[in-house]
Scaffold this motif. Structure first.
Motif, short mmCIF file in Angstrom:
data_model
loop_
_atom_site.label_atom_id
_atom_site.label_comp_id
_atom_site.label_asym_id
_atom_site.label_seq_id
_atom_site.Cartn_x
_atom_site.Cartn_y
_atom_site.Cartn_z
N GLN A 31 0.84 -1.22 0.00
CA GLN A 31 0.00 0.00 0.00
C GLN A 31 0.87 1.26 0.00
N SER A 32 1.95 1.22 0.81
CA SER A 32 2.80 2.42 0.90
C SER A 32 3.46 2.70 -0.45
N LYS A 33 3.84 1.63 -1.15
CA LYS A 33 4.52 1.80 -2.45
C LYS A 33 3.51 2.22 -3.52
N LEU A 34 2.29 1.67 -3.44
CA LEU A 34 1.25 2.09 -4.39
C LEU A 34 0.93 3.57 -4.17
N ALA A 35 0.93 3.98 -2.90
CA ALA A 35 0.68 5.39 -2.59
C ALA A 35 1.77 6.27 -3.23
N CYS A 36 3.03 5.83 -3.18
CA CYS A 36 4.13 6.60 -3.80
C CYS A 36 3.90 6.70 -5.32
N MET A 37 3.41 5.62 -5.91
CA MET A 37 3.20 5.60 -7.37
C MET A 37 2.02 6.51 -7.75
N PHE A 38 0.94 6.44 -6.97
CA PHE A 38 -0.21 7.33 -7.23
C PHE A 38 0.22 8.78 -7.04
N PHE A 39 1.02 9.01 -6.00
CA PHE A 39 1.50 10.37 -5.73
C PHE A 39 2.27 10.92 -6.92
N ALA A 40 3.16 10.08 -7.50
CA ALA A 40 3.98 10.54 -8.62
C ALA A 40 3.10 10.99 -9.79
N LYS A 41 2.08 10.22 -10.08
CA LYS A 41 1.21 10.54 -11.22
C LYS A 41 0.32 11.75 -10.92
N GLU A 42 -0.20 11.77 -9.72
CA GLU A 42 -1.07 12.90 -9.32
C GLU A 42 -0.26 14.20 -9.27
N LEU A 43 0.98 14.11 -8.79
CA LEU A 43 1.84 15.31 -8.75
C LEU A 43 2.08 15.82 -10.17
N GLN A 44 2.35 14.90 -11.10
CA GLN A 44 2.57 15.31 -12.48
C GLN A 44 1.33 16.02 -13.03
N TYR A 45 0.17 15.45 -12.73
CA TYR A 45 -1.09 16.04 -13.20
C TYR A 45 -1.24 17.47 -12.65
N ARG A 46 -0.97 17.63 -11.36
CA ARG A 46 -1.15 18.95 -10.72
C ARG A 46 -0.10 19.95 -11.22
N LEU A 47 1.13 19.49 -11.42
CA LEU A 47 2.18 20.40 -11.93
C LEU A 47 1.78 20.89 -13.32
N ARG A 48 1.35 19.93 -14.14
CA ARG A 48 1.01 20.29 -15.53
C ARG A 48 -0.18 21.24 -15.56
N SER A 49 -1.18 20.98 -14.72
CA SER A 49 -2.36 21.85 -14.78
C SER A 49 -2.06 23.25 -14.24
N HIS A 50 -0.95 23.39 -13.50
CA HIS A 50 -0.54 24.74 -13.07
C HIS A 50 0.57 25.30 -13.97
N HIS A 51 0.80 24.65 -15.10
CA HIS A 51 1.82 25.09 -16.08
C HIS A 51 3.20 25.20 -15.45
N ILE A 52 3.50 24.25 -14.56
CA ILE A 52 4.83 24.22 -13.93
C ILE A 52 5.67 23.18 -14.68
N ALA A 53 6.91 23.54 -15.03
CA ALA A 53 7.73 22.67 -15.89
C ALA A 53 8.32 21.46 -15.17
N CYS A 54 8.37 21.51 -13.84
CA CYS A 54 8.93 20.38 -13.07
C CYS A 54 8.17 19.09 -13.44
N LYS A 55 8.92 17.96 -13.56
CA LYS A 55 8.28 16.69 -13.94
C LYS A 55 8.32 15.70 -12.79
N SER A 56 7.29 14.87 -12.71
CA SER A 56 7.24 13.83 -11.68
C SER A 56 7.14 12.47 -12.35
N ILE A 57 7.99 11.55 -11.91
CA ILE A 57 8.07 10.23 -12.55
C ILE A 57 8.12 9.16 -11.45
N ALA A 58 7.47 8.03 -11.70
CA ALA A 58 7.56 6.89 -10.78
C ALA A 58 8.48 5.84 -11.39
N CYS A 59 9.07 4.99 -10.53
CA CYS A 59 9.89 3.90 -11.07
C CYS A 59 9.95 2.78 -10.04
N HIS A 60 10.42 1.61 -10.46
CA HIS A 60 10.70 0.54 -9.49
C HIS A 60 11.99 -0.18 -9.91
#
Ligand SMILES: NC(=O)c1ccc[n+]([C@@H]2O[C@H](COP(=O)([O-])OP(=O)(O)OC[C@H]3O[C@@H](n4cnc5c(N)ncnc54)[C@H](OP(=O)(O)O)[C@@H]3O)[C@@H](O)[C@H]2O)c1
Length: 304
Positions: A178-207
């Motif tokens: 669950q904790s690792k799935l939360a990190c993965m959801f966080f990475a994708k949700e962060l990317q979505y929020r950064l993009r919708s605020h036109h912020i260039a920073c990128k968020s990526i998940a990996c294993h």
């Protein structure tokens, strides 16, 4: 680039500042070493400064000119996360790469200083707070990236983030997943929020697949000893395990929102490649609710 992506494909990183949580050991150490070899300034964010300074020495033994330093960060305690963020911001004016790598796996039940089940608290909530506290610096650094560590174990997990304290029914593997799935959801949700605020920073998940590190060595239970033995048999080196992080952090084709992992059979080992599994696991409203809950639990509100 050759057929297989390796750390030789990383371009010069001179002038870039990277923070690697858990940079003293395993995959985090190999990531820090590779970034230092390419000229990045590397901050090892470590819970034990003696181990951190020893890792600094080990990096300098390979890269004598390395610009590398250790700063205390205990993800088990949100006060320590805040202290780390202040110390970092006082000493560094930019942050190109935030590598949310530190983690624990299958400990006996215990809670963090703030009362969360320890795996959820250390692996996920601590990193959620850390990223939020460093967001301003990430925003003002051109082409910055945040890399979050997931796991094969999360691929079969159900997104249920309700029993955060874990005191009712503690199942170590379920909570780890669950904790690792939360990190993965966080990475994708962060990317979505950064993009919708036109912020260039990128968020990526990996294993990292299955990598031979000390992740399972801190617990002497028989089941963990058996799992550790199987990891020794089938796992890849920590150096190979670091490649998905390094690819996510430095590869120029990254757009943000990807999930990177080894390309071998069942994802246990191999060279980094883009995977579609996170797109299949991701549930928008769950990620959104998890975000709201995480802001409430950590007291860290993201200011995009
Ligand atoms: N190895 C694998 O097969 C595998 C598979 C999937 C995912 N992962 C993920 O990969 C990441 C790295 O793990 P690893 O395999 O390299 O294991 P590792 O060698 O045990 O490294 C874990 C690192 O996290 C640090 N850490 C633990 N608790 C912390 C805390 N409260 N605050 C700050 N740092 C803390 C450890 O510090 P100390 O040295 O002081 O304990 C260590 O530096 C983890 O997120 C893990 O979940 C690993």
């Amino acid at each position: 680039m050759g057929i297989f992506w390796t750390k030789n494909d990383i371009k010069d990183l001179t002038g870039k500042v990277a923070v690697v949580t858990g940079g003293n050991s395993g995959i985090g150490f190999q990531t820090s070493l590779a970034l230092a070899e390419k000229g990045a300034t590397v901050v090892l964010a470590v819970r034990n400064l003696n181990k951190g300074n020893d890792a600094v020495d080990r990096i300098k033994a390979v890269v004598p000119q390395a610009n590398v330093n250790a700063i205390k960060l205990d993800l088990n305690d949100l006060k320590s996360v805040r202290a780390f963020a202040s110390e970092f911001k006082n000493n560094y004016k930019s942050l190109s790469l935030l590598i949310n790598n530190a983690g624990i796996m299958l400990p006996p039940y215990r809670s963090t200083e703030d009362g969360f089940e320890s795996q959820f608290g250390v692996n996920y909530l601590g990193h959620f707070a850390l990223t939020g506290l460093l967001l301003e610096t990430l925003k003002k650094t051109p082409n910055s990236r945040v890399v979050s560590l997931g796991s094969l174990a999360a691929h079969k997990a159900k997104p249920e983030f309700s029993n955060i304290k874990g005191s009712k029914k503690y199942k170590p593997l379920k909570f780890y997943s669950q904790s690792k799935l939360a990190c993965m959801f966080f990475a994708k949700e962060l990317q979505y929020r950064l993009r919708s605020h036109h912020i260039a920073c990128k968020s990526i998940a990996c294993h990292p697949g299955i990598s031979k590190t000390s992740l399972l060595s801190r617990n002497t239970k028989l089941t963990n000893k058996l799992t550790r033995y199987s990891v020794r048999l089938v796992g890849q080196s920590a150096e190979m395990g670091a490649l998905p992080i390094l690819y996510a952090a430095t590869e120029s084709s990254i757009r943000g929102g990807e999930y990177i992992g080894p390309d071998g059979r069942r994802g246990g080992k191999g060279y980094p490649t883009e995977l579609d599994i996170l797109d299949n696991l991701f549930v928008d409203h769950v990620a959104n609710n998890l975000w709201t809950l995480s802001e409430k639990l950590t007291g860290v509100t993201y200011r995009f």
